[in-house]
Design an enzyme around this catalytic site. Structure first.
Site: not given
Length: 307
Positions: A171, A204
């Site tokens: 992220y 992810k």
């Protein structure tokens, strides 16, 4: 084993039999078993966002056992959570669903432009709890990113030695990035590449926007005319950035939003060659029956049963 699963396993030729077996466990479980697609239920929000923000809208979610049962009943490929939640139910639900132990966590009790999560679990904890994989968050763009990269390198080495798979939440976030830049296509693609280079089996990332954050990258995107106009095109580019699609890339479900919007995002992920979704708040912040219907629709989109 489905041919697609065999193909995906062939991408991880340096890994031992134990790690490949655990990657296969993720890919062969639940309603999407054998398709090469994944829908994972992650419930780390109690630590990351606080209990009321996470569970008050559906109070059943205060119980760790609720999430085990939801993931199992919905036919998810896996359930991911921090140490406490997994310890609370791993024995009771042993063998019923692959587990991913999230090894680091970050709270929101102080404003932090450059986040640095704490390591809150270990590879030994994952083995003790019967997990198929460990999970770890990195924040590319944070001033602390080098420390996170070094932590991940050590954890990934230990996990692979023990035959576990490695899932990386990548992220982008930090003082050097604008808020819009956190989901810019060039930045998200970069984050996927960094996670792949650090040895992730499953990556992810958040869904990217068409914004271009980095000046040097923007010149290349524009001069080479990389297609990024649609979400499906941007998903395709992010997957391409993870070793030309030879690493499993799944996308965050984000904050709870309208069902039609989430379903359209799933179609874009499918059409762009993404491997699936990791959907937490959009799943457990609604009544269970509604969550089951919602997750089954997502799975139907990925399987091709729903267009």
């Amino acid at each position: 084993m489905a041919d697609r699963v065999q193909e995906i396993l062939s991408w991880y030729s340096s890994d031992n039999a134990g790690t490949k077996t655990n990657i296969a466990r993720l890919l062969r479980h639940g309603k999407l078993a054998g398709t090469g697609k994944l829908v994972i239920l992650p419930v780390d929000q109690g630590f990351e966002h606080g209990p009321a923000r996470s569970f008050a809208s559906n109070p059943g979610g205060y119980s760790p056992l609720y999430h085990f049962q939801l993931a199992i009943d919905a036919g998810c490929n896996a359930y991911a959570a921090p140490l406490g939640f997994l310890e609370a139910g791993a024995s009771q639900y042993a063998g019923q669903i692959p587990l991913i132990l999230k090894l680091n966590s970050h709270d929101t009790l102080h404003d932090e432009k450059d986040p640095m999560p704490s390591v809150t679990g270990s590879v030994n904890d994952a083995l003790r709890l019967g997990c198929a994989a460990v999970g770890f968050t990195i924040y590319p763009g944070s001033s602390h990113c080098n420390t996170m990269y070094e932590q991940l390198r050590e954890i990934a080495e230990d996990a692979k030695d023990c035959g576990l798979a490695v899932v990386v939440w990548s992220y982008p976030r930090g003082a050097g990035l604008s808020k819009e830049g956190e989901t810019a296509i060039d930045v998200v693609a970069y984050a996927a590449q960094i996670a792949a280079q650090l040895g992730a089996h499953v990556i992810k990332v958040k869904l990217p926007t068409a914004h271009l954050e980095q000046v040097a990258a923007k010149k290349v995107y524009e001069s080479t005319k990389i297609p990024i106009a649609t979400l499906a095109e941007r998903v395709k580019h992010v997957v391409q950035s993870a070793f030309d699609g030879r690493r499993i890339v799944i996308f965050s479900g984000g904050a709870k939003s309208e069902d039609a919007h989430v379903f359209d995002e799933a179609r874009a992920i499918r059409d762009g060659g993404g491997f699936g979704s990791i959907i937490g708040r959009n799943s457990f912040q609604r009544p269970k029956a509604e969550a089951m219907k919602f997750l089954h629709t997502i799975m139907g989109i990925y399987s091709g049963e729903i267009q």
